[in-house]
Design a protein around this motif. Structure first.
Motif, PDB file in Angstrom:
ATOM      1  N   SER A  71       0.809  -1.218   0.000  1.00 33.17           N
ATOM      2  CA  SER A  71       0.000   0.000   0.000  1.00 33.17           C
ATOM      3  C   SER A  71       0.842   1.268   0.000  1.00 33.17           C
ATOM      4  O   SER A  71       0.295   2.362  -0.082  1.00 33.17           O
ATOM      5  CB  SER A  71      -0.930   0.000   1.214  1.00 33.17           C
ATOM      6  N   SER A  72       2.147   1.145   0.071  1.00 31.77           N
ATOM      7  CA  SER A  72       3.035   2.308   0.025  1.00 31.77           C
ATOM      8  C   SER A  72       3.384   2.726  -1.394  1.00 31.77           C
ATOM      9  O   SER A  72       4.066   3.737  -1.587  1.00 31.77           O
ATOM     10  CB  SER A  72       4.342   2.006   0.772  1.00 31.77           C
ATOM     11  N   TYR A  73       2.943   1.965  -2.387  1.00 32.58           N
ATOM     12  CA  TYR A  73       3.382   2.168  -3.757  1.00 32.58           C
ATOM     13  C   TYR A  73       2.250   2.531  -4.693  1.00 32.58           C
ATOM     14  O   TYR A  73       1.176   1.930  -4.642  1.00 32.58           O
ATOM     15  CB  TYR A  73       4.058   0.907  -4.292  1.00 32.58           C
ATOM     16  N   THR A  74       2.518   3.513  -5.552  1.00 33.21           N
ATOM     17  CA  THR A  74       1.718   3.665  -6.752  1.00 33.21           C
ATOM     18  C   THR A  74       1.990   2.454  -7.633  1.00 33.21           C
ATOM     19  O   THR A  74       3.143   2.025  -7.763  1.00 33.21           O
ATOM     20  CB  THR A  74       2.117   4.940  -7.519  1.00 33.21           C
ATOM     21  N   MET A  75       0.949   1.927  -8.233  1.00 30.26           N
ATOM     22  CA  MET A  75       1.093   0.769  -9.117  1.00 30.26           C
ATOM     23  C   MET A  75       0.713   1.160 -10.541  1.00 30.26           C
ATOM     24  O   MET A  75      -0.244   1.903 -10.765  1.00 30.26           O
ATOM     25  CB  MET A  75       0.209  -0.375  -8.653  1.00 30.26           C
ATOM     26  N   GLY A  76       1.470   0.635 -11.476  1.00 26.96           N
ATOM     27  CA  GLY A  76       1.203   0.941 -12.875  1.00 26.96           C
ATOM     28  C   GLY A  76       1.240  -0.303 -13.738  1.00 26.96           C
ATOM     29  O   GLY A  76       1.883  -1.302 -13.388  1.00 26.96           O
ATOM     30  N   TRP A  77       0.528  -0.236 -14.847  1.00 26.06           N
ATOM     31  CA  TRP A  77       0.612  -1.246 -15.894  1.00 26.06           C
ATOM     32  C   TRP A  77       1.184  -0.572 -17.141  1.00 26.06           C
ATOM     33  O   TRP A  77       0.666   0.444 -17.594  1.00 26.06           O
ATOM     34  CB  TRP A  77      -0.751  -1.833 -16.221  1.00 26.06           C
ATOM     35  N   PHE A  78       2.251  -1.142 -17.652  1.00 22.62           N
ATOM     36  CA  PHE A  78       2.878  -0.689 -18.885  1.00 22.62           C
ATOM     37  C   PHE A  78       2.702  -1.783 -19.936  1.00 22.62           C
ATOM     38  O   PHE A  78       2.425  -2.940 -19.610  1.00 22.62           O
ATOM     39  CB  PHE A  78       4.375  -0.437 -18.678  1.00 22.62           C
ATOM     40  N   ARG A  79       2.912  -1.412 -21.185  1.00 30.12           N
ATOM     41  CA  ARG A  79       2.957  -2.409 -22.240  1.00 30.12           C
ATOM     42  C   ARG A  79       4.000  -2.023 -23.278  1.00 30.12           C
ATOM     43  O   ARG A  79       4.317  -0.845 -23.453  1.00 30.12           O
ATOM     44  CB  ARG A  79       1.592  -2.593 -22.903  1.00 30.12           C
ATOM     45  N   GLN A  80       4.509  -3.042 -23.944  1.00 31.92           N
ATOM     46  CA  GLN A  80       5.480  -2.821 -25.006  1.00 31.92           C
ATOM     47  C   GLN A  80       5.202  -3.777 -26.146  1.00 31.92           C
ATOM     48  O   GLN A  80       5.260  -4.998 -25.967  1.00 31.92           O
ATOM     49  CB  GLN A  80       6.909  -2.990 -24.514  1.00 31.92           C
TER      50      GLN A  80
END
Length: 121
Positions: A30-39
């Protein structure tokens, strides 16, 4: 350190849906921003969606707005990406990432190994 493991990728037909999951271990999720990336092949990695520590704020790339939804369950240390109305252009390796800053759009601290999503026409 945060370890991230993605799952849920696969081969689907255009118009269908997939749900990606990313399980985290290590430091407090819960201390982190979470992201989804794609390539995609031959293209730069791009941020698809991000969610703040509490889940109260989200970001979406224009190309996925209205089709993808990012969510997180801090009790399960997991972030999700629900992908609806998939298009062949969504074909890529999808990566989960974590960062200690508030909603960054690049240069995340920690990365998963990626999961392949292939959308057939």
């Amino acid at each position: 350190q945060v370890q991230l493991v993605e799952s849920g990728g696969g081969l689907v037909q255009a118009g269908n849906s997939l749900r990606l999951s990313c399980a985290a271990s290590g430091r407090t999720f819960s201390s982190y921003t979470m992201g989804w990336f794609r390539q995609a092949p031959g293209k730069e990695r791009e941020l698809v969606a991000a969610i703040s520590r509490s889940g109260g704020s989200t970001y979406y790339a224009d190309s996925v707005k209205g089709r993808f939804t990012i969510s997180r369950d801090n009790a399960k240390d997991t972030v999700y990406l629900q992908m609806n109305s998939l298009k062949p252009d969504d074909t890529a390796v999808y990566y989960c990432a974590a960062d200690r800053r508030y909603m960054p759009t690049s240069d995340y601290d920690f990365w998963g190994q990626g999961t392949q999503v292939t959308v057939s026409a």
